[in-house]
Design an enzyme around this catalytic site. Sequence first.
Site, PDB file in Angstrom:
ATOM      1  N   GLU A  31      -9.089 -33.488  -0.044  1.00 33.96           N
ATOM      2  CA  GLU A  31      -9.067 -34.266  -1.290  1.00 33.96           C
ATOM      3  C   GLU A  31      -7.949 -33.781  -2.211  1.00 33.96           C
ATOM      4  O   GLU A  31      -7.292 -34.570  -2.888  1.00 33.96           O
ATOM      5  CB  GLU A  31     -10.434 -34.146  -1.983  1.00 33.96           C
ATOM      6  CG  GLU A  31     -10.662 -35.174  -3.070  1.00 33.96           C
ATOM      7  CD  GLU A  31     -12.111 -35.189  -3.536  1.00 33.96           C
ATOM      8  OE1 GLU A  31     -12.831 -36.143  -3.214  1.00 33.96           O
ATOM      9  OE2 GLU A  31     -12.516 -34.224  -4.225  1.00 33.96           O
ATOM     10  N   GLU A  59      -4.678 -34.992  -0.873  1.00 33.89           N
ATOM     11  CA  GLU A  59      -4.603 -36.436  -1.138  1.00 33.89           C
ATOM     12  C   GLU A  59      -4.160 -36.684  -2.582  1.00 33.89           C
ATOM     13  O   GLU A  59      -3.321 -37.555  -2.853  1.00 33.89           O
ATOM     14  CB  GLU A  59      -5.969 -37.086  -0.899  1.00 33.89           C
ATOM     15  CG  GLU A  59      -5.983 -38.596  -1.168  1.00 33.89           C
ATOM     16  CD  GLU A  59      -7.375 -39.204  -1.122  1.00 33.89           C
ATOM     17  OE1 GLU A  59      -7.476 -40.430  -1.331  1.00 33.89           O
ATOM     18  OE2 GLU A  59      -8.353 -38.463  -0.904  1.00 33.89           O
ATOM     19  N   CYS A 106     -17.615 -37.251  -3.426  1.00 31.75           N
ATOM     20  CA  CYS A 106     -18.631 -36.396  -2.783  1.00 31.75           C
ATOM     21  C   CYS A 106     -20.054 -36.840  -3.097  1.00 31.75           C
ATOM     22  O   CYS A 106     -20.988 -36.442  -2.401  1.00 31.75           O
ATOM     23  CB  CYS A 106     -18.446 -34.943  -3.230  1.00 31.75           C
ATOM     24  SG  CYS A 106     -16.915 -34.208  -2.642  1.00 31.75           S
ATOM     25  N   SER A 128     -11.231 -41.173  -3.861  1.00 37.86           N
ATOM     26  CA  SER A 128     -10.665 -40.400  -2.767  1.00 37.86           C
ATOM     27  C   SER A 128     -11.228 -40.935  -1.455  1.00 37.86           C
ATOM     28  O   SER A 128     -12.411 -41.255  -1.353  1.00 37.86           O
ATOM     29  CB  SER A 128     -11.026 -38.923  -2.913  1.00 37.86           C
ATOM     30  OG  SER A 128     -10.740 -38.218  -1.733  1.00 37.86           O
ATOM     31  N   LYS A 147     -28.019 -39.052  -0.014  1.00 36.27           N
ATOM     32  CA  LYS A 147     -27.396 -38.583   1.222  1.00 36.27           C
ATOM     33  C   LYS A 147     -28.041 -39.228   2.444  1.00 36.27           C
ATOM     34  O   LYS A 147     -27.408 -39.365   3.495  1.00 36.27           O
ATOM     35  CB  LYS A 147     -27.499 -37.061   1.323  1.00 36.27           C
ATOM     36  CG  LYS A 147     -26.604 -36.302   0.351  1.00 36.27           C
ATOM     37  CD  LYS A 147     -25.140 -36.462   0.710  1.00 36.27           C
ATOM     38  CE  LYS A 147     -24.238 -35.661  -0.204  1.00 36.27           C
ATOM     39  NZ  LYS A 147     -22.816 -35.893   0.097  1.00 36.27           N
ATOM     40  N   GLU A 157     -26.195 -42.343   2.725  1.00 34.97           N
ATOM     41  CA  GLU A 157     -24.818 -42.085   3.132  1.00 34.97           C
ATOM     42  C   GLU A 157     -24.708 -41.872   4.636  1.00 34.97           C
ATOM     43  O   GLU A 157     -23.793 -42.393   5.285  1.00 34.97           O
ATOM     44  CB  GLU A 157     -24.278 -40.857   2.392  1.00 34.97           C
ATOM     45  CG  GLU A 157     -22.824 -40.563   2.710  1.00 34.97           C
ATOM     46  CD  GLU A 157     -22.313 -39.298   2.035  1.00 34.97           C
ATOM     47  OE1 GLU A 157     -21.152 -39.290   1.607  1.00 34.97           O
ATOM     48  OE2 GLU A 157     -23.078 -38.319   1.956  1.00 34.97           O
ATOM     49  N   GLU A 169     -19.938 -47.105   8.165  1.00 35.02           N
ATOM     50  CA  GLU A 169     -18.594 -46.530   8.282  1.00 35.02           C
ATOM     51  C   GLU A 169     -18.612 -45.124   8.876  1.00 35.02           C
ATOM     52  O   GLU A 169     -17.588 -44.638   9.373  1.00 35.02           O
ATOM     53  CB  GLU A 169     -17.921 -46.439   6.899  1.00 35.02           C
ATOM     54  CG  GLU A 169     -17.834 -47.750   6.138  1.00 35.02           C
ATOM     55  CD  GLU A 169     -19.010 -47.961   5.205  1.00 35.02           C
ATOM     56  OE1 GLU A 169     -18.919 -48.846   4.335  1.00 35.02           O
ATOM     57  OE2 GLU A 169     -20.019 -47.233   5.344  1.00 35.02           O
ATOM     58  N   CYS A 199     -25.267 -31.895  -8.309  1.00 31.62           N
ATOM     59  CA  CYS A 199     -26.161 -31.843  -7.148  1.00 31.62           C
ATOM     60  C   CYS A 199     -27.410 -31.005  -7.401  1.00 31.62           C
ATOM     61  O   CYS A 199     -28.467 -31.268  -6.839  1.00 31.62           O
ATOM     62  CB  CYS A 199     -25.414 -31.293  -5.935  1.00 31.62           C
ATOM     63  SG  CYS A 199     -24.054 -32.344  -5.393  1.00 31.62           S
TER      64      CYS A 199
END
Length: 637
Positions: A308, A311, A334, A354, A393, A396, A401, A564
């Site tokens: 990241e 990037e 994230c 990102s 999560k 996710e 993808e 988190c």
Amino acid sequence: MSDKKILRAPVSQKPLVVEKPEHPEHIGGSVSIEINEKQVSVPLGTTILEACRQNQIHIPTLCHHDDLCVAGVCRICVVEVEKMRTLQAACAFPITEPIKIKTTSNAVRRARKHILDLLLSEHYGECYACFRNNNCELQSLAKEYGVDHYNFGHIEKSRYEVDKSSYSVVRDMDKCILCKRCVRTCIDIQEVGVLEAIDRSNKTHIGTFWDKPLADVICINCGQCINRCPTGALRANDPRDEIWAVIDDPQKHVVIQTAPSPRAAICEEFGMEPGTSLTGEMNTAMRRIGFDVVFDTNFTADLTIIEEGTELISRLYKALVKKEDIAVPQFTSCSPGWVKYLEHFYPEYIPNLSTAKSPQQMFGALIKTYYAQKKGIDPKDLVTVAVMPCSAKKYECNRPEMVDSGYKDVDYGLTTRELAQMIKEAGIHLPEMPPSQFDDPFGDASGAGLIFGATGGVMEAALRTVVEFVTGKKVESVFANADITQVRGFEGIRYAELPIEEVGPVPELIKHLVPDWNWLKGATLKIAVVHGTANAKKVMDDIKAGGKFSECHFIEFMACPGGCLGGGGQPIPTSPEIRKKRAKAIYDEDRSLPVRKSHENRHISEIYELFLKDGPNGRLAHKLLHTHYEKRGKYIA
């Protein structure tokens, strides 16, 4: 700033409060009152509940929560106020004049017991079969007030179908007590607003738009509603049975990775004080449960910083030097709750996200490629489990993808609560476990990866690396002990400017991206840190209006309060004080580690040398460690 000023709820959800004076000691700034024949003085506008708590007088609550605005709907906190005909809700009664209060009279006791009887008469199900058994506020109050039978009867048949449509959140409205904590959480803290009280009188229930399943509305899966629900009406979608099945299958090699936040919070599930880190004890317990190897998600947190961060450097170089049309500021990706929020509410800004996957998903991709090759294991026999503080999560790892390894990168997401339950089911008392280390080759990680668990942690971890990459100087010479305190704290939005006064040589690792740093010399890096999607909305609206945040280069967004460590899969209850203690545990462990910068993690260098040979943001890294997102908008089918 007062709580009233920062509330983001619609007018229908805002409480009627009295603004507290800035200086209570001034004339008229405080009020003398009597509580249970004891004289006390409180600032003007203090609620009776606050006054009692300040004086160590117990008042039961259900609809009240320290994170939320006042509702006053459950009435379990009623007290007697002299010269008032009816009992008053302590949580919603602002003190503006001298009054006499009784919290323990016979009228108060009977009223509270009757309220509990009425709530239980509408509460279907048996406590012993509920996941909140022994951690349910309604159950605790029933015990406290001696409710040992159903005075007003009890529902014997389910009235609602359990909604299991979401990968993340399960809704069981038979257990709902209409406290509206979930409604206020979704509106005020997160400003998503998928839940509301529907219908009136005895038909009132908490529902979604047109009572659609949760998977079909704009829920971001953050699970904050679960953390504040006082009963078992909301819970995470629990895969424990499936995980036990693969652990028992001799053909399967089951790998578990653990994020930083669970190790700072799981102690609470075993009766310990918040803020006690049990990293080594967790490792031992997970091996005894039956997981074949235990890895540290902080390893791929370090990898995320490299991917990241490079990037970001690449984006800035293209925008500032090559004058290409590149989306800046870059947003962190994230937090899956934040990513889905952006997809729904600000899809035009997806190019700013990102493309780097979260540490959880990077790990999954590496396990089923690099690790599988290294160990000679067929990826189809590899099962990857991720212990996360986050219910989002779960969603996710089920995104279509996330299959760049050729398989589902992460098979199951476990919350902190669910892992604690598995440990208990195995007959293990976690605090008694001897500590042990993570397994290689992903056993070493830096403190930078660890602090991902707290709001501002991703930003601080990135800065520790970027400062050394760009200036060629040790970050400790710029920030004492490498602690970048400008991005720490629990303010909803934090902004900082970091001038780049000198530059050094470009590190070998990223020479394929930029030839030198001269284009950054004399520039000022503008950054921001945001947690809670209600705060994210403020920042996104500012960016749309061309405000201060539109000039930022890098912004960390986290969907959950505190980051988190306040995730929707963490132990219940949650509060500002508990989240601060969890953060302290994370920062204390970071300071104790020998390596505190992502780029100094020896395994990171090794994986670029042996596997991701074309370097950060290279072809293979982009295939396995980066992804794309989709424009969802607010349309509901």
